[in-house]
Write a protein that holds these residues in place. Structure first.
Motif, PDB file in Angstrom:
ATOM      1  N   LYS A  10       0.829  -1.206   0.000  1.00  0.00           N
ATOM      2  CA  LYS A  10       0.000   0.000   0.000  1.00  0.00           C
ATOM      3  C   LYS A  10       0.860   1.252   0.000  1.00  0.00           C
ATOM      4  O   LYS A  10       0.617   2.186  -0.774  1.00  0.00           O
ATOM      5  CB  LYS A  10      -0.922  -0.008   1.223  1.00  0.00           C
ATOM      6  N   SER A  55      -1.324 -12.666  -3.003  1.00  0.00           N
ATOM      7  CA  SER A  55      -2.242 -11.741  -2.351  1.00  0.00           C
ATOM      8  C   SER A  55      -2.197 -10.369  -3.010  1.00  0.00           C
ATOM      9  O   SER A  55      -3.225  -9.740  -3.261  1.00  0.00           O
ATOM     10  CB  SER A  55      -1.889 -11.616  -0.863  1.00  0.00           C
ATOM     11  N   ASP A  58      -5.190 -11.253  -5.502  1.00  0.00           N
ATOM     12  CA  ASP A  58      -6.333 -10.918  -4.650  1.00  0.00           C
ATOM     13  C   ASP A  58      -6.630  -9.428  -4.637  1.00  0.00           C
ATOM     14  O   ASP A  58      -7.793  -9.019  -4.580  1.00  0.00           O
ATOM     15  CB  ASP A  58      -6.087 -11.408  -3.217  1.00  0.00           C
ATOM     16  N   GLU A  59      -5.596  -8.604  -4.656  1.00  0.00           N
ATOM     17  CA  GLU A  59      -5.798  -7.158  -4.584  1.00  0.00           C
ATOM     18  C   GLU A  59      -5.504  -6.457  -5.908  1.00  0.00           C
ATOM     19  O   GLU A  59      -5.387  -5.229  -5.938  1.00  0.00           O
ATOM     20  CB  GLU A  59      -4.930  -6.568  -3.478  1.00  0.00           C
ATOM     21  N   THR A 116      -7.997  -3.725  -6.857  1.00  0.00           N
ATOM     22  CA  THR A 116      -8.341  -2.738  -5.829  1.00  0.00           C
ATOM     23  C   THR A 116      -7.772  -1.382  -6.214  1.00  0.00           C
ATOM     24  O   THR A 116      -6.557  -1.237  -6.366  1.00  0.00           O
ATOM     25  CB  THR A 116      -7.771  -3.156  -4.469  1.00  0.00           C
ATOM     26  N   ASP A 137     -11.547  -6.067   4.023  1.00  0.00           N
ATOM     27  CA  ASP A 137     -11.120  -6.721   2.793  1.00  0.00           C
ATOM     28  C   ASP A 137     -11.679  -8.144   2.778  1.00  0.00           C
ATOM     29  O   ASP A 137     -11.386  -8.943   3.663  1.00  0.00           O
ATOM     30  CB  ASP A 137      -9.584  -6.761   2.727  1.00  0.00           C
ATOM     31  N   GLN A 187     -10.956 -10.540   0.865  1.00  0.00           N
ATOM     32  CA  GLN A 187      -9.981 -11.568   0.518  1.00  0.00           C
ATOM     33  C   GLN A 187      -9.147 -12.002   1.722  1.00  0.00           C
ATOM     34  O   GLN A 187      -8.884 -13.179   1.903  1.00  0.00           O
ATOM     35  CB  GLN A 187      -9.048 -11.055  -0.589  1.00  0.00           C
TER      36      GLN A 187
END
Length: 660
Positions: A210, A265, A269-270, A273, A373, A375
């Motif tokens: 992030k 991940s 998964d992200e 986003t 989240d 996930q």
């Protein structure tokens, strides 16, 4: 070094960077691209053997350095660095560099890397994704790869899941990296601008996914708003050597090498986003209007006035629903007079009332809405719903109205990480997404063998007709295991189910701890103690990923940690991650699975399956697997759609310097 090893060169990152980018420009759904991806996956065994040979050679070479004096080892380090920077990175150079890094790790932090960790590092240096089982020492493997890249003069970002792991991993290996002559930086959310810039200037920077993405956006905003130049003008200015203002100096010096921990991940998964830098503005919709919308939505009937895609959250008004809305707002003024606006308002209100659930999709913390989240089960304090939906949820929960957020800059993880010259990474669960990683990012998978044999047992799944029965039996099981002294992880998906599990355990008098999005601040603490004798821990799918569960003395003799899975996740990889919490590094462990025919994921299959499962309960496990496949296909489709949109937009924006 053996003749077999000498002929097995792993692709050099700089050499294949151009061909990787060219491959990424092809249509991701073309037959050629998908065939190449499947062929790459088929060659995993060969790459794994190459990495294993390099790892074994490096471990053996490291043992020959153990008797060297400090000065002699330092001289050897300088020779290795010079060879890496002048002659590229042959297998012989890689073996030497890994051996030197391994010996420095042994002397400074007391950890002698195994050959499997050396093999994993070799795979990373070769630009691969390494699948390495949970508990096999991925932190040291990433350190070895970062050290070799650093000695070669590359700028390295070691990307982790969160700030805690970035700080923890950096501090663990800092003495070894500094002994190798490399500087180390740590970037976390609370670091001011100047120290943050200094951390990125280090040879090796440890940073969460992030933070590294947001800092990239901040650099872009600084170019545009502080210098007053467009992104293209800024890029040309840097290229031509134009002087930059001090306050516009970028935080990041380069996007050269990214070593991504838990890469599935971040990149899967992200992937879709959106990360946004935004500012608050006054919204056009009043709180009174939002209350009117919520009252109208409360009277709507699912399947009659609106429908909801089982894969999504936003409802769609039926023709009957639109007509009913038109009649009920006939006397109202303002936004209710415009058909498109009133339909959008009611859709958002319907989602807030009927589909978004507290403690499942979001928490209320300190009077604010905090998203969860879906996930990984972690909270997302820096992410927001769109304005109309956010407003409806805030009014519904009695929270302070946050106002409308105007986006200043945004990017997805999928687009951001494709900017690096070299990306590589490691995780315990890669095989399910290996084809997609190759298709989208040009990454090839390498499987790293376990150091010790796997001692994990799996009990046959037990099916229950409803969750009440399931929790009664699960509490009995946890009580019996605790009395025996065996630690237990009770695994669920949501905060709501974690509360139900906790209530059932309380009724049996079972002392336990809960780890979910509601207790995420104590994550590492809770999960690190989950291997103590008789400890019962209720966990969502966050499950302290990245933190070891070490067994207390005597627990292994009792059978080790038990993972009691009481709810399936949308991804089979996440289920595998939870199973991987037990039986680490040769320890024993057990996975027991309790399945409810009312499991939320079965809703993906539609109403007919309810009747089928009542008639044949034995196929419930197969039905859940089918539902997971549907969810995974949907996620894959969404990610590829985003990639196509990014490419189309990049072509349109090419005249202005591209998307970034």
């Amino acid at each position: 070094m053996s003749d077999a090893l000498a002929t097995m060169d792993l692709a050099l990152p700089r050499a294949f960077a151009h061909s990787r980018r060219m491959a990424q420009e092809r249509e991701v759904d073309s037959a050629v691209t998908w065939m190449a991806a499947h062929l790459s996956v088929a060659a995993t065994g060969l790459r794994s053997r190459k990495a294993r040979l390099i790892g074994e050679a490096a471990a053996a070479r490291a043992r020959t350095l153990a008797d060297l004096a400090a000065d002699a080892l330092a001289e050897r380090r300088m020779e290795v660095a010079l060879a890496l920077r002048s002659g590229g990175m042959s297998n012989a150079d890689m073996v030497d560099a890994l051996a030197v890094a391994g010996e420095y790790a042994r002397r400074t932090i007391g950890l002698e890397p195994y050959s499997q960790q050396m093999a994993c590092a070799a795979a990373l240096i070769g630009g691969c994704v390494a699948e390495m089982d949970t508990g096999e020492g991925k932190t040291i493997a990433a350190f070895l790869a970062a050290a070799v890249f650093g000695l070669a003069g590359r700028c390295v970002h070691v990307v982790t899941s969160n700030d805690y792991l970035a700080g923890r991993d950096a501090e663990q290996v800092r003495p070894a990296l500094e002994a190798l002559g490399l500087t180390v930086g740590v970037v976390t959310g609370d670091i001011p601008v100047s120290p943050r810039r200094a951390a990125y200037a280090a040879d090796i920077a440890y940073v969460s996914s992030k933070e590294v993405c947001f800092d990239y956006l901040r650099d872009g905003l600084a170019d545009t708003f502080i210098t007053g130049r467009s992104a293209l003008a800024s890029k040309l200015g840097r290229l031509l050597g134009a002087a930059a203002r001090d306050d516009a100096e970028p935080l990041q010096r380069a996007l050269d090498v990214a070593i991504i921990d838990e890469i599935d991940s971040v990149l899967i998964d992200e992937a879709t986003t959106p990360l946004l830098i935004s500012t608050n503005t006054k919204g056009d919709i009043s709180e009174a209007t939002a209350r009117q919308a919520l009252e109208l939505a409360a009277g709507l009937e699912r399947g009659i006035d609106f429908t909801v895609d089982p894969h999504g959250l936003m409802p769609t008004l039926t023709l009957r629903g639109e007509r009913r809305l038109e009649q009920e707002v006939a006397e109202l003024t303002g936004p209710w007079r415009v058909r498109l606006i009133r339909n959008e308002l009611l859709r958002a209100a319907t989602a807030a009332v009927h589909t978004l659930r507290r403690d499942h999709h979001y928490l209320v913390r300190d009077g604010k809405i905090v998203l969860i989240d879906q996930q990984n089960g972690r909270t997302m304090p820096d992410r927001y719903l769109n304005h109309s939906l956010s407003l409806m949820v805030e009014v519904k929960e009695g929270c302070a109205i946050s106002g409308e957020r105007k986006s200043l800059a945004s990017i997805s993880f999928q687009r951001f990480f494709r900017n690096y010259a070299t990306i590589c990474g490691l995780s315990g669960t890669v095989r399910e997404v290996a084809v997609e990683l190759h298709t989208v990012y040009g990454l090839r998978m390498t499987r790293i063998a376990r150091r010790l044999p796997l001692r994990r047992d799996a009990a046959p799944p037990i099916v229950f007709s409803d969750r009440t029965q399931l929790w009664s039996r699960a509490a009995d099981k946890a009580q019996a295991l605790q009395a025996r002294g065996q630690p237990v992880l009770v695994a669920v998906r949501t905060v709501t189910e974690a509360k139900r599990a906790s209530e059932a355990l309380h009724e049996r008098g079972v002392i336990h701890r809960v780890l979910s999005a509601a207790q995420d601040e104590a994550e590492a603490d809770i999960i690190a103690g989950a291997g103590a004798r008789g400890t019962v821990t209720v966990v969502t799918n966050m499950a302290g990923r990245g933190t070891d569960i070490r067994l207390e003395a005597g627990v292994a003799e009792l059978g080790g940690l038990v993972v009691l899975m009481c709810e399936r996740n949308e991804s089979r990889r996440v289920d595998r991650q939870l199973m991987g919490r037990c039986a680490r590094q040769g320890d024993p462990g057990l996975v027991a699975e309790f399945i409810s025919q009312r499991d939320a994921i079965l809703q993906m299959l539609g109403p007919p399956w309810s009747k089928i499962l009542r008639a044949w309960p034995r196929i419930t496990s197969h039905a859940i697997t089918r539902a997971q496949s549907i969810c995974e296909r949907r996620g894959r489709h969404d990610r590829l759609q985003l990639l196509r949109r990014d490419r189309q937009l990049a072509k349109v924006m090419a005249f202005a310097g591209g998307l970034d």
